[in-house]
Each structure stands twice: as structure tokens, then as C-alpha cells.
Design a protein around this motif. Sequence first.
Motif, PDB file in Angstrom:
ATOM      1  N   LEU A 190       0.899  -1.200  -0.032  1.00  0.00           N
ATOM      2  CA  LEU A 190       0.006  -0.004  -0.059  1.00  0.00           C
ATOM      3  C   LEU A 190       0.746   1.276  -0.006  1.00  0.00           C
ATOM      4  N   LEU A 191       0.502   2.136  -0.793  1.00  0.00           N
ATOM      5  CA  LEU A 191       1.391   3.416  -1.154  1.00  0.00           C
ATOM      6  C   LEU A 191       0.687   4.541  -1.015  1.00  0.00           C
ATOM      7  N   CYS A 192       0.791   5.531   0.047  1.00  0.00           N
ATOM      8  CA  CYS A 192       0.077   6.434   0.183  1.00  0.00           C
ATOM      9  C   CYS A 192       0.615   8.141  -0.282  1.00  0.00           C
ATOM     10  N   VAL A 193      -0.047   8.547  -1.297  1.00  0.00           N
ATOM     11  CA  VAL A 193       0.278   9.772  -1.706  1.00  0.00           C
ATOM     12  C   VAL A 193      -1.060  10.919  -1.649  1.00  0.00           C
ATOM     13  N   THR A 200      -7.890  12.987   5.976  1.00  0.00           N
ATOM     14  CA  THR A 200      -6.932  12.031   5.680  1.00  0.00           C
ATOM     15  C   THR A 200      -5.763  12.114   6.972  1.00  0.00           C
ATOM     16  N   GLN A 201      -6.126  13.046   8.042  1.00  0.00           N
ATOM     17  CA  GLN A 201      -5.246  12.847   8.948  1.00  0.00           C
ATOM     18  C   GLN A 201      -5.308  11.782  10.004  1.00  0.00           C
ATOM     19  N   GLY A 202      -4.180  10.808  10.060  1.00  0.00           N
ATOM     20  CA  GLY A 202      -4.196   9.704  10.840  1.00  0.00           C
ATOM     21  C   GLY A 202      -4.876   8.753  10.017  1.00  0.00           C
ATOM     22  N   ILE A 203      -5.057   8.739   8.732  1.00  0.00           N
ATOM     23  CA  ILE A 203      -5.724   7.621   8.006  1.00  0.00           C
ATOM     24  C   ILE A 203      -5.020   6.091   8.079  1.00  0.00           C
ATOM     25  N   ILE A 219       4.001   1.853   2.242  1.00  0.00           N
ATOM     26  CA  ILE A 219       4.799   3.145   1.848  1.00  0.00           C
ATOM     27  C   ILE A 219       4.102   4.350   2.191  1.00  0.00           C
ATOM     28  N   ASN A 220       5.013   5.414   2.841  1.00  0.00           N
ATOM     29  CA  ASN A 220       4.397   6.595   3.023  1.00  0.00           C
ATOM     30  C   ASN A 220       4.922   7.534   2.526  1.00  0.00           C
ATOM     31  N   MET A 221       4.634   8.242   1.264  1.00  0.00           N
ATOM     32  CA  MET A 221       5.199   9.205   0.596  1.00  0.00           C
ATOM     33  C   MET A 221       4.218  10.606   0.810  1.00  0.00           C
ATOM     34  N   GLY A 222       3.241  10.520   1.489  1.00  0.00           N
ATOM     35  CA  GLY A 222       2.449  11.729   1.611  1.00  0.00           C
ATOM     36  C   GLY A 222       2.898  12.737   2.701  1.00  0.00           C
ATOM     37  N   ARG A 223       2.298  12.615   3.945  1.00  0.00           N
ATOM     38  CA  ARG A 223       2.987  13.549   4.852  1.00  0.00           C
ATOM     39  C   ARG A 223       2.845  12.710   6.198  1.00  0.00           C
ATOM     40  N   GLY A 224       3.760  12.942   7.108  1.00  0.00           N
ATOM     41  CA  GLY A 224       3.760  12.176   8.388  1.00  0.00           C
ATOM     42  C   GLY A 224       2.510  12.393   9.220  1.00  0.00           C
ATOM     43  N   HIS A 226      -0.421  11.616   8.135  1.00  0.00           N
ATOM     44  CA  HIS A 226      -1.130  10.537   7.559  1.00  0.00           C
ATOM     45  C   HIS A 226      -1.061   9.213   8.511  1.00  0.00           C
ATOM     46  N   LEU A 227       0.092   9.218   9.127  1.00  0.00           N
ATOM     47  CA  LEU A 227       0.465   7.929   9.840  1.00  0.00           C
ATOM     48  C   LEU A 227       0.456   8.043  11.447  1.00  0.00           C
ATOM     49  N   VAL A 228      -0.290   6.939  11.963  1.00  0.00           N
ATOM     50  CA  VAL A 228      -0.151   6.830  13.366  1.00  0.00           C
ATOM     51  C   VAL A 228       0.995   5.901  13.794  1.00  0.00           C
ATOM     52  N   GLU A 229       1.943   6.388  14.404  1.00  0.00           N
ATOM     53  CA  GLU A 229       3.332   5.721  14.191  1.00  0.00           C
ATOM     54  C   GLU A 229       3.285   4.714  15.106  1.00  0.00           C
ATOM     55  N   GLU A 230       2.474   4.992  16.195  1.00  0.00           N
ATOM     56  CA  GLU A 230       2.429   3.794  17.342  1.00  0.00           C
ATOM     57  C   GLU A 230       1.670   2.552  16.650  1.00  0.00           C
ATOM     58  N   ASP A 231       0.653   2.972  16.080  1.00  0.00           N
ATOM     59  CA  ASP A 231      -0.055   1.723  15.310  1.00  0.00           C
ATOM     60  C   ASP A 231       0.768   1.272  14.272  1.00  0.00           C
TER      61      ASP A 231
END
Length: 308
Positions: A190-193, A200-203, A219-224, A226-231
Motif C-alpha cells: 500500500l502506497l500513500c500519496v 486524511t489525518q491519521g488515516i 509506503i508513506n510518501m504523503g505527509r507524516g 497520515h500515519l499513526v506511528e504507534e499503530d
Amino acid sequence: MALLYKADPVRGQHWQTLFAEHAPDIAWRAWPDIGNPHEIEYLAAWQAPEDVAQLLPNLKVLFALSAGVDQLDLGRLPPDLPVVRLLDPGITRGMCEYASWAVLSLHRDMLRYRQQQMARCWQAHALQPAVSRRIGVMGLGAQAQQILATLAPLGFGLSGWARSAHRVAGVACYAGDAQLATFLSRCDILLCVLPLTEQTQGILDRRLFAQLPRGAAVINMGRGGHLVEEDLLEALASGQLSGAVLDVLQEEPARADHPFWGHPQVVLTPHIAAMTQPGSAFAGLLENIRRFERGERMVGVVDRGRGY
């Protein structure tokens, strides 16, 4: 008439040379040496200065020196000030290069081979052909479509998801919350752009990861944001995810004790998937200025309601 530049000073020198050669009628100013603020009609910036309306009373257009504008607080800008994204073909090429490298690294199991190299272990593993690997891209804007077109000749099964409906040749397209689960169930990588918005915050969170096939990679190429790092760490530890390539984080640069630095299942890069290059971006920026001067609609104007 003057343009104020507020971004990286090294690249600013390149921008200045291009304006002097191709647009000598536009006076160049570099932050913080703004000169007479009443002469400044255009602002080219990564982030706008505070109280921009008071500081630059005759400002007509804000050109964001980026493909996205989430770094700007649009609510603090004058409501009638046009905000224009930078449409740099160099950024798109860079994104395609990075996406290809990241997808192929995960597809060819390079995280595991890197770990084996560090352990001095020489062991081959079964190769899965690209035709049986499914790649899903979140976001179906111009950059995402170019990424999909770049990946298509490699033989992967391709799908894409966005908030609104799209049609892309050779790509199974999904839209909205109602089709998100179906899309995710068919993504081995899965690639996020996506653009970063309130929606989309925290999606990229625990709930989304659970809907991917077990052992999928991200793969996260969007913005930080987007990602819940702990999850993500939890999903990697449980085996729900097998790996991740991250070019962006919630806080950049990463702190010294960030768990991603030494994580064996994470490849971390310092927001370098693509960078604005004055040489390739200048023509589009100047053309938008000329369009504005002629009373024509500029390309890349941000919809304040959508955030991109």
C-alpha cells in the motif's frame, strides 16, 4: 512589481538567476530583506510569514513552493488571496523514481536481505513474480497516476483509491469510505500519496492496517500526519505488516531515540522522495504570473474548502 522568496536560500540563488534572465521586470526579494513591502505583489514560499496581510499589503498571489499546501495555515491567510500549488514536473519524476524503488525493495524482500547481510547470512528465498503482487495507491491525483503509469510495465496488479471517483486505464479504481475496505483487502503493498486534510489525518492507523492482507507492507510518501506511528509499530510487531518505507514523519527531523531509526522492518528516508528544482519549476511559476497579469486563471489554484 516584486516577488518575495521565502524558502531555502541556496536554491533561492538559482531562482534569482532564472528571474534575472527570463523575467527582469519582476524585482527579486529574498526573505528577510523585503525592501519596500508595498512593492511586493507575489510571494513564493514554503511557509508564509505571520500577519502576511499586514506585512505585505499589496500581495496578490501566494505561490506555495511545494506540491501540497498542508504546511500553510490557510485559515490565517486573507480569504481572497489566491494560493497556488507548484506544478513542477521534476517533483513528479522524483516521486515516480522513489515509488518504484520503494515498491521494488519491498517486492524483492530487500528488508530481509539487508538484515541477512548484517548477520552475514547467505540465504535465498522464494521469488514472487510481479504479476501476483498487488500494489494499491491511496490518492489518484496527477502524481499518483504518474506513479501508477511508471509501475504498470513491471506487471503488478494495480489499484487506486481516492475520496472521489476516478477512471485510470489499467487500474482498478475505488472511491469513498464505502469502497475503502474492498480496496485495502486487495493491497499487498500500500502506497500513500494522499494530500493531508482533516479527512486524511491519521488515516494510516490500526483500523486500516487490519483490513490489509496479513503480511502486507506500507509506503508513506504523503505527509507524516497520515500515519499513526504507534499503530504501525504495533502492526509490525504482530506480523500484520511485514515492512514499511517511510519518507515522512509526524515530527521532522526524527528525534535521536525514535524507534524507526533502528527498526529492522522500517526503511526511513529524510523527506527526499522529491524536491523542488528551480530549473524544472521556474517555467510553470513564471507562466502562472503571466496568466495572472493577463487576467487568466492560474494552474494549480488551491480549493480552500478541500485543502488542495
